[in-house]
Scaffold this motif. Structure first.
Motif, PDB file in Angstrom:
ATOM      1  N   SER A  90       0.889  -1.249   0.079  1.00  0.00           N
ATOM      2  CA  SER A  90       0.036  -0.010   0.097  1.00  0.00           C
ATOM      3  C   SER A  90       0.886   1.311   0.115  1.00  0.00           C
ATOM      4  CB  SER A  90      -0.741  -0.069   1.218  1.00  0.00           C
ATOM      5  OG  SER A  90      -1.890  -1.180   1.364  1.00  0.00           O
ATOM      6  N   LEU A  91       1.932   1.267   0.744  1.00  0.00           N
ATOM      7  CA  LEU A  91       2.847   2.274   0.828  1.00  0.00           C
ATOM      8  C   LEU A  91       3.471   2.680  -0.571  1.00  0.00           C
ATOM      9  CD1 LEU A  91       4.195   2.220   4.259  1.00  0.00           C
ATOM     10  CD2 LEU A  91       2.548   3.238   3.713  1.00  0.00           C
ATOM     11  N   HIS A  92       3.828   1.744  -1.271  1.00  0.00           N
ATOM     12  CA  HIS A  92       4.409   1.684  -2.443  1.00  0.00           C
ATOM     13  C   HIS A  92       3.479   2.108  -3.385  1.00  0.00           C
ATOM     14  CE1 HIS A  92       7.036   0.690  -5.919  1.00  0.00           C
ATOM     15  NE2 HIS A  92       5.896   0.229  -6.414  1.00  0.00           N
ATOM     16  N   GLU A  93       2.109   1.838  -3.474  1.00  0.00           N
ATOM     17  CA  GLU A  93       1.241   2.458  -4.341  1.00  0.00           C
ATOM     18  C   GLU A  93       0.966   3.981  -4.014  1.00  0.00           C
ATOM     19  OE1 GLU A  93      -2.445   0.183  -3.983  1.00  0.00           O
ATOM     20  OE2 GLU A  93      -1.634  -1.397  -5.305  1.00  0.00           O
ATOM     21  N   ILE A  94       1.128   4.295  -2.837  1.00  0.00           N
ATOM     22  CA  ILE A  94       0.710   5.696  -2.281  1.00  0.00           C
ATOM     23  C   ILE A  94       1.955   6.719  -2.893  1.00  0.00           C
ATOM     24  CG2 ILE A  94       0.665   7.312  -0.271  1.00  0.00           C
ATOM     25  CD1 ILE A  94      -0.711   5.458   1.280  1.00  0.00           C
ATOM     26  N   GLU A  95       3.149   6.086  -2.504  1.00  0.00           N
ATOM     27  CA  GLU A  95       4.198   7.029  -3.363  1.00  0.00           C
ATOM     28  C   GLU A  95       4.152   7.130  -4.720  1.00  0.00           C
ATOM     29  OE1 GLU A  95       9.079   6.855  -2.785  1.00  0.00           O
ATOM     30  OE2 GLU A  95       7.942   5.314  -1.995  1.00  0.00           O
ATOM     31  N   THR A  96       3.830   5.794  -5.440  1.00  0.00           N
ATOM     32  CA  THR A  96       3.347   6.202  -7.010  1.00  0.00           C
ATOM     33  C   THR A  96       2.496   7.123  -7.278  1.00  0.00           C
ATOM     34  OG1 THR A  96       4.208   3.691  -7.112  1.00  0.00           O
ATOM     35  CG2 THR A  96       3.032   4.736  -9.157  1.00  0.00           C
ATOM     36  N   MET A  97       1.500   7.011  -6.541  1.00  0.00           N
ATOM     37  CA  MET A  97       0.424   8.220  -6.830  1.00  0.00           C
ATOM     38  C   MET A  97       1.092   9.600  -6.524  1.00  0.00           C
ATOM     39  SD  MET A  97      -3.163   6.517  -5.276  1.00  0.00           S
ATOM     40  CE  MET A  97      -3.941   5.082  -5.980  1.00  0.00           C
ATOM     41  N   CYS A  98       1.698   9.787  -5.513  1.00  0.00           N
ATOM     42  CA  CYS A  98       2.342  10.956  -5.221  1.00  0.00           C
ATOM     43  C   CYS A  98       3.280  11.549  -6.349  1.00  0.00           C
ATOM     44  CB  CYS A  98       2.783  10.975  -3.895  1.00  0.00           C
ATOM     45  SG  CYS A  98       1.485  10.865  -2.333  1.00  0.00           S
ATOM     46  N   THR A  99       3.931  10.672  -6.647  1.00  0.00           N
ATOM     47  CA  THR A  99       5.222  11.025  -7.464  1.00  0.00           C
ATOM     48  C   THR A  99       4.502  11.230  -8.768  1.00  0.00           C
ATOM     49  OG1 THR A  99       6.694   9.343  -6.540  1.00  0.00           O
ATOM     50  CG2 THR A  99       7.167  10.109  -8.649  1.00  0.00           C
ATOM     51  N   SER A 100       3.314  10.824  -9.034  1.00  0.00           N
ATOM     52  CA  SER A 100       2.693  11.237 -10.606  1.00  0.00           C
ATOM     53  C   SER A 100       2.018  12.536 -10.322  1.00  0.00           C
ATOM     54  CB  SER A 100       1.541  10.061 -10.823  1.00  0.00           C
ATOM     55  OG  SER A 100       0.672  10.113 -10.071  1.00  0.00           O
ATOM     56  N   MET A 101       1.864  12.986  -9.012  1.00  0.00           N
ATOM     57  CA  MET A 101       1.188  14.275  -8.896  1.00  0.00           C
ATOM     58  C   MET A 101       2.157  15.320  -8.686  1.00  0.00           C
ATOM     59  SD  MET A 101      -2.010  12.978  -6.507  1.00  0.00           S
ATOM     60  CE  MET A 101      -2.706  14.573  -6.496  1.00  0.00           C
ATOM     61  N   ASP A 102       3.567  14.881  -8.715  1.00  0.00           N
ATOM     62  CA  ASP A 102       4.606  15.985  -8.528  1.00  0.00           C
ATOM     63  C   ASP A 102       4.498  16.447  -7.282  1.00  0.00           C
ATOM     64  OD1 ASP A 102       5.559  15.649 -11.161  1.00  0.00           O
ATOM     65  OD2 ASP A 102       4.309  17.024 -12.046  1.00  0.00           O
ATOM     66  N   SER A 153       6.112  16.773  -3.033  1.00  0.00           N
ATOM     67  CA  SER A 153       7.346  16.808  -2.503  1.00  0.00           C
ATOM     68  C   SER A 153       7.384  15.386  -1.593  1.00  0.00           C
ATOM     69  CB  SER A 153       7.473  18.028  -1.541  1.00  0.00           C
ATOM     70  OG  SER A 153       6.616  18.176  -0.655  1.00  0.00           O
ATOM     71  N   GLN A 154       8.682  15.158  -1.151  1.00  0.00           N
ATOM     72  CA  GLN A 154       9.039  14.259  -0.350  1.00  0.00           C
ATOM     73  C   GLN A 154       8.198  14.560   1.120  1.00  0.00           C
ATOM     74  OE1 GLN A 154      10.489  11.398  -1.360  1.00  0.00           O
ATOM     75  NE2 GLN A 154       9.965  10.416   0.698  1.00  0.00           N
ATOM     76  N   GLU A 155       8.133  15.819   1.400  1.00  0.00           N
ATOM     77  CA  GLU A 155       7.553  15.766   2.559  1.00  0.00           C
ATOM     78  C   GLU A 155       6.089  15.499   2.698  1.00  0.00           C
ATOM     79  OE1 GLU A 155       6.897  19.549   5.857  1.00  0.00           O
ATOM     80  OE2 GLU A 155       7.808  19.954   3.898  1.00  0.00           O
ATOM     81  N   VAL A 156       5.322  15.721   1.653  1.00  0.00           N
ATOM     82  CA  VAL A 156       3.921  15.320   1.324  1.00  0.00           C
ATOM     83  C   VAL A 156       3.793  13.822   1.548  1.00  0.00           C
ATOM     84  CG1 VAL A 156       1.873  15.558  -0.081  1.00  0.00           C
ATOM     85  CG2 VAL A 156       3.421  17.776   0.367  1.00  0.00           C
ATOM     86  N   ILE A 157       4.676  13.163   0.624  1.00  0.00           N
ATOM     87  CA  ILE A 157       4.560  11.722   0.525  1.00  0.00           C
ATOM     88  C   ILE A 157       4.951  11.126   2.198  1.00  0.00           C
ATOM     89  CG2 ILE A 157       5.994   9.637  -0.246  1.00  0.00           C
ATOM     90  CD1 ILE A 157       6.629  11.567  -2.827  1.00  0.00           C
ATOM     91  N   ASP A 158       5.762  11.601   2.603  1.00  0.00           N
ATOM     92  CA  ASP A 158       6.106  10.980   4.026  1.00  0.00           C
ATOM     93  C   ASP A 158       4.903  11.209   4.890  1.00  0.00           C
ATOM     94  OD1 ASP A 158       8.491  10.012   3.350  1.00  0.00           O
ATOM     95  OD2 ASP A 158       9.521  11.965   4.095  1.00  0.00           O
TER      96      ASP A 158
END
Length: 336
Positions: free
Chosen positions: A135-147, A149-154
């Motif tokens: 699930s965390l991997h899928e979340i990171e993929t979604m956040c990366t596609s939306m450009d 930041s790493q702070e928002v991803i964490d």
């Protein structure tokens, strides 16, 4: 250690002094120390350090001169990254604090021992941990596609982990909570992302996203504050290639519109897009309304309708636009 140390005794060298007729001697010691095997007593011994056994061995006669030797060489180990490159590291791979604590783990390589690795994996790995990692991997993929930041991803990952721990996701649409965590993380970190943008990026319906956000806000008692059209203005203007001066005018007009309240009930995306359309027309800047619609995600008729409402209140915005506001008269006279 049974190594004898042969010392070269100090040599006496004469020292002459013109004022003193008697000869005096000064000690000049040779401080070189040599390790000599007590068995073969070779003046030039060949001492070998066997790191595999931890022994110090004479290379001439094979006598073990010392044991329990500490290997001082770097303990480099090679770990392979996802890109196929070797990562030289002194320690093991970094542990994800969201998945496990500080406990050490044993991993069996699948090369040459596939069945053993599978058995060990089934016996030691928790199924919930595997699901959370996925699930965390899928979340990171979604956040990366939306450009994002790493702070928002964490922040999104931490929020979703809390959601799993509170068992909020059980029996519900998981991807809706992915999107809800992303939306809340953006609001917490003051990153402007609208409901419609989150829905378009995550393929989640607005109904399911709103329900998931409401559930999380009520459970964790979050106070995110309200998002305004001014928050979206910078990103929209940058994507349209507008100058900072135009962006500044758009932000001021958006703030004035919010103070006047004549667009209450309209979505923030629509207000931001209509404001940009009004300002670019007033300043005679050539920007296609189709491009504004593409950037904001709103329909062209909606942008035209709200933009005409802003134009109807142009007298209250005249101090922000200036005399150039008259250039929009021709444009809005043709808007139905």
């Amino acid at each position: 250690m049974s190594v004898s140390m042969g010392k070269v005794f100090p040599k006496l060298k004469p020292s002459t002094n013109d004022d003193d007729s008697s000869s005096s001697f000064v000690f000049r010691p040779d401080l070189n120390i040599r390790l000599i095997c007590p068995n073969c007593k070779n003046p030039r011994p060949k001492i070998i350090e066997e790191y595999a056994n931890g022994d110090l061995v004479c290379g001439d006669c094979g006598l073990v001169l010392g044991d329990h030797m500490i290997d001082t060489r770097p303990e480099w180990r090679s770990f392979q990254t996802d890109d196929g490159e070797k990562d030289v590291s002194r320690v093991g791979a970094a542990a994800d604090p969201l998945l496990q604590g500080a406990a050490l783990e044993t991993t069996i390589s699948s090369k040459g021992r596939g069945e053993l690795a599978k058995t060990h994996f089934k016996a030691t790995v928790d199924k919930n941990t595997v699901n959370l990692k996925h699930s965390l991997h899928e979340i990171e993929t979604m956040c990366t596609s939306m450009d994002l930041s790493q702070e928002v991803i964490d922040t999104t990952k931490q929020l979703y982990k809390r959601t799993v721990e509170e068992k909020i996701v059980r029996g519900k649409i998981k991807i809706a909570f992915y999107a809800a965590c992303i939306y809340i993380a953006c609001r917490i970190n003051k990153v402007a992302r609208s409901f419609k943008e989150i829905c378009a990026s995550t393929q989640v319906s607005k109904k399911h996203l709103a329900r998931a956000v409401k559930n999380l806000v009520a459970t964790f008692e979050l106070n995110m504050g309200l998002m305004t059209s001014e928050d979206l203005m910078t990103r929209f203007c940058n994507r349209l290639g507008l100058t900072p001066d135009v962006e500044r005018i758009c932000s001021k007009i958006s703030q004035r519109i919010e103070e006047l309240g004549f667009l209450t009930g309209r979505t923030q995306n629509t207000v931001a897009a209509a404001t940009i359309h009004f300002v670019t027309n007033s300043l005679n800047i050539s920007i296609l309304i189709e491009n504004i619609a593409l950037v904001s995600g709103m329909a062209v008729p909606s942008i035209k309708s709200v933009s005409k409402m802003i134009y109807a209140e142009k007298t209250k915005l005249a101090d922000l636009i200036g005399d150039q506001g008259e250039k929009a008269d021709v444009v809005y006279s043709n808007v139905e």
